[in-house]
Write an enzyme that holds these catalytic residues in place. Sequence first.
Site, short mmCIF file in Angstrom:
data_model
loop_
_atom_site.label_atom_id
_atom_site.label_comp_id
_atom_site.label_asym_id
_atom_site.label_seq_id
_atom_site.Cartn_x
_atom_site.Cartn_y
_atom_site.Cartn_z
CG ASP A 146 -1.88 -1.19 1.21
OD1 ASP A 146 -2.18 -1.69 0.12
OD2 ASP A 146 -2.28 -1.61 2.31
CE LYS B 36 2.40 -2.37 -4.35
NZ LYS B 36 2.15 -2.05 -2.94
N GLY C 113 -4.45 -4.26 -3.88
CA GLY C 113 -5.45 -3.23 -4.19
C GLY C 113 -4.68 -1.98 -4.55
CG HIS C 114 -1.88 -1.98 -7.03
ND1 HIS C 114 -0.94 -2.51 -7.88
CD2 HIS C 114 -1.63 -2.54 -5.82
CE1 HIS C 114 -0.17 -3.36 -7.21
NE2 HIS C 114 -0.58 -3.40 -5.97
CB THR D 69 -6.54 -10.14 1.48
OG1 THR D 69 -6.01 -11.16 0.61
CG2 THR D 69 -5.46 -9.09 1.75
CD GLN E 277 0.81 -8.87 -2.58
OE1 GLN E 277 1.45 -9.53 -3.37
NE2 GLN E 277 -0.43 -8.50 -2.84
CB VAL F 243 2.50 16.53 -2.27
CG1 VAL F 243 3.95 16.63 -1.87
CG2 VAL F 243 2.29 17.05 -3.69
P1 GDP Z 1 -0.74 0.38 -3.57
O1 GDP Z 1 -1.33 -0.90 -3.13
O2 GDP Z 1 0.73 0.45 -3.31
O3 GDP Z 1 -1.08 0.75 -4.98
O4 GDP Z 1 -1.38 1.51 -2.64
P2 GDP Z 1 -2.93 1.63 -2.20
O5 GDP Z 1 -3.72 2.08 -3.34
O6 GDP Z 1 -3.38 0.39 -1.51
O7 GDP Z 1 -2.83 2.71 -1.05
C1 GDP Z 1 -2.29 3.99 -1.27
C2 GDP Z 1 -3.38 5.01 -0.91
O8 GDP Z 1 -2.79 6.28 -0.76
C3 GDP Z 1 -4.43 5.18 -1.97
O9 GDP Z 1 -5.65 5.50 -1.35
C4 GDP Z 1 -3.93 6.34 -2.80
O10 GDP Z 1 -4.97 7.05 -3.46
C5 GDP Z 1 -3.31 7.20 -1.74
N1 GDP Z 1 -2.15 8.00 -2.14
C6 GDP Z 1 -1.17 7.70 -3.03
N2 GDP Z 1 -0.22 8.66 -3.02
C7 GDP Z 1 -0.61 9.58 -2.11
C8 GDP Z 1 -0.03 10.79 -1.63
O11 GDP Z 1 1.06 11.21 -2.01
N3 GDP Z 1 -0.73 11.47 -0.67
C9 GDP Z 1 -1.92 11.03 -0.18
N4 GDP Z 1 -2.52 11.75 0.76
N5 GDP Z 1 -2.49 9.89 -0.61
C10 GDP Z 1 -1.83 9.17 -1.55
P1 IMO Z 2 -0.85 -4.15 -2.27
O1 IMO Z 2 -0.38 -4.71 -3.60
C1 IMO Z 2 -0.99 -4.56 2.06
C2 IMO Z 2 -1.05 -8.64 3.69
C3 IMO Z 2 -2.31 -9.09 4.38
C4 IMO Z 2 -1.75 -10.10 5.37
C5 IMO Z 2 -0.61 -10.74 4.58
C6 IMO Z 2 -0.99 -12.04 3.90
O2 IMO Z 2 -2.15 -3.46 -2.35
O3 IMO Z 2 0.22 -3.37 -1.63
P2 IMO Z 2 -2.52 -12.74 1.85
O4 IMO Z 2 -3.89 -12.31 1.44
O5 IMO Z 2 -1.47 -12.46 0.86
O6 IMO Z 2 -2.51 -14.16 2.33
O7 IMO Z 2 -2.19 -11.85 3.16
O8 IMO Z 2 -0.22 -9.79 3.60
N1 IMO Z 2 -1.25 -8.13 2.31
C7 IMO Z 2 -1.18 -6.84 1.97
N2 IMO Z 2 -1.02 -5.74 2.73
N3 IMO Z 2 -1.07 -4.45 0.72
C8 IMO Z 2 -1.19 -5.55 -0.06
O9 IMO Z 2 -1.14 -5.49 -1.39
C9 IMO Z 2 -1.30 -6.82 0.57
N4 IMO Z 2 -1.46 -8.08 0.12
C10 IMO Z 2 -1.42 -8.87 1.20
O10 IMO Z 2 -2.96 -8.03 5.01
O11 IMO Z 2 -1.18 -9.42 6.46
MG MG Z 3 -2.86 -1.60 -1.85
#
Ligand code: GDP
Ligand code: IMO
Ligand code: MG
Length: 431
Positions: free
Chosen positions: A15, A18, A42-43, A131, A232, A421
């Site tokens: 998270d 990415k 979840g991207h 998850t 991840q 930002v």
């Molecule tokens: P990923 O799994 O690495 O793609 O990241 P996620 O989407 O799960 O979580 C990142 C969260 O932070 C999302 O809700 C994005 O919209 C948000 N986000 C990304 N970059 C920024 C940032 O620079 N500032 C803020 N406030 N939110 C951000």
């Molecule tokens: P993205 O790509 C954050 C965590 C789960 C759990 C552990 C194992 O959005 O960054 P799994 O479902 O793989 O058996 O879970 O890994 N986890 C993540 N945490 N971002 C993710 O993906 C994750 N994918 C799995 O919360 O602790």
């Molecule tokens: Mg994510």
Amino acid sequence: MESKTDVLLGLQWGDEGKGKIVDVLAPAYDIVARFQGGPNAGHTIEVGDKKFVLHTIPSGIFNKDTINVIGNGVLIDPFVFSKELDALASSGVDVSKNVLISRKAHLILPTHRLLDAVYEKAKGKEKIGSTLKGIGPAYTDKTARKGLRIGDIILSDFNHRYQKIRQQHIKIALLYNADLENITIEGIPFEAYEKTWLEKLKILQQFEKTDSEYFLNKALKKGKRILAEGAQGTMLDIDFGAYPFVTSSSTTSAGVCSGLGIPPAKVGKVFGIFKAYCTRVGSGPFPTELFDNTGEELRKKGHEFGATTGRPRRCGWLDLPALKYAIMLNGVTELKMMKADVLSGFPEVKVATGYKINGKLTERVPFNPDRTDIDVVYKTFEGWNDKLEEITVFDELPDPLKNYIYFIETETGIPIKLVSVGPNRKETIVR
Ligand code: GDP
Ligand code: IMO
Ligand code: MG
């Protein structure tokens, strides 16, 4: 001229943002390819005033000229995949022409999800906080050499093989005393879920299948630009995370080679992405976790709730020893720092610089980072109050934030080439 595959991956517990950065970088690439993980990812991508969460489809999808490859190392669940397609279609994004799926990618079966739930329940207090998308059981079957692959769907004996493995899974679930009559997946009774899953399987047939290893190596020979998109984060890696609180795939740059069929010498730049602080969702060690108001404040300001499960993310200060470990494992060549805006308004900002174990200072990530005798050593920085969202030039960032950035660069020896930002594309400062 031949080209190389650049890589963008998470350096923390997932998270990191990415999805946003792959979307920002996509116009510079001909191909974006996912190499591991599955719908546990979840991207999030914000395009204008619309927000999308991608689980399986690579984050290059909003750039119409980019081909998006789902590599052999990825797990695909037709149920989740078809929901992603629906969400994209409702916003007019057509994925039929620019998504290619590896024939060698494995399927997540309904009974994999069933087993994920059964295993987690049996773990009781030691649960991983999965998850529950079936990731562990599906990768288990892959390595046990009995999984089903995308390329198998069209084979005449697919149904027979499906039933065989399904029966095995049911037997295991019964050993764990699973209440099969009442078990639900995504809130749907198991049998109804399975029926839908089998219908959605047909949707996968409409997509172009590829042998990603041939497709990508040929593209590199022609000089095409490829970006591999991680899922991840490094601290959730099956080998290098705090086992067993990890996911079941290689989330590091090593996973690019096995998950796409690209040789190590064809890997180019490695972009390591990290939040200006840390979050983790699910169980497991997190040395810099904050249990106080500051942690709560980070969660609120950063909207730190899981993009896949909606669970609140645990929050804490940046962990420099863990970041250095991740940089070492991945061979990171450039850093990208996310969510700097979330730190605005805190009177002070801290960074963990080491761990004290039995009175001895170390920078090494310990074998068991959950041990209770670890004291985290912090360096404290002056905070800043400025709103950062409108800033587009690095020099205009507040001095205390610049000092924070310079410190991380000096400590890691790697330049921070991008500062994010805000969640939107335009809230991105490139140096
Ligand atoms: P990923 O799994 O690495 O793609 O990241 P996620 O989407 O799960 O979580 C990142 C969260 O932070 C999302 O809700 C994005 O919209 C948000 N986000 C990304 N970059 C920024 C940032 O620079 N500032 C803020 N406030 N939110 C951000
Ligand atoms: P993205 O790509 C954050 C965590 C789960 C759990 C552990 C194992 O959005 O960054 P799994 O479902 O793989 O058996 O879970 O890994 N986890 C993540 N945490 N971002 C993710 O993906 C994750 N994918 C799995 O919360 O602790
Ligand atoms: Mg994510």
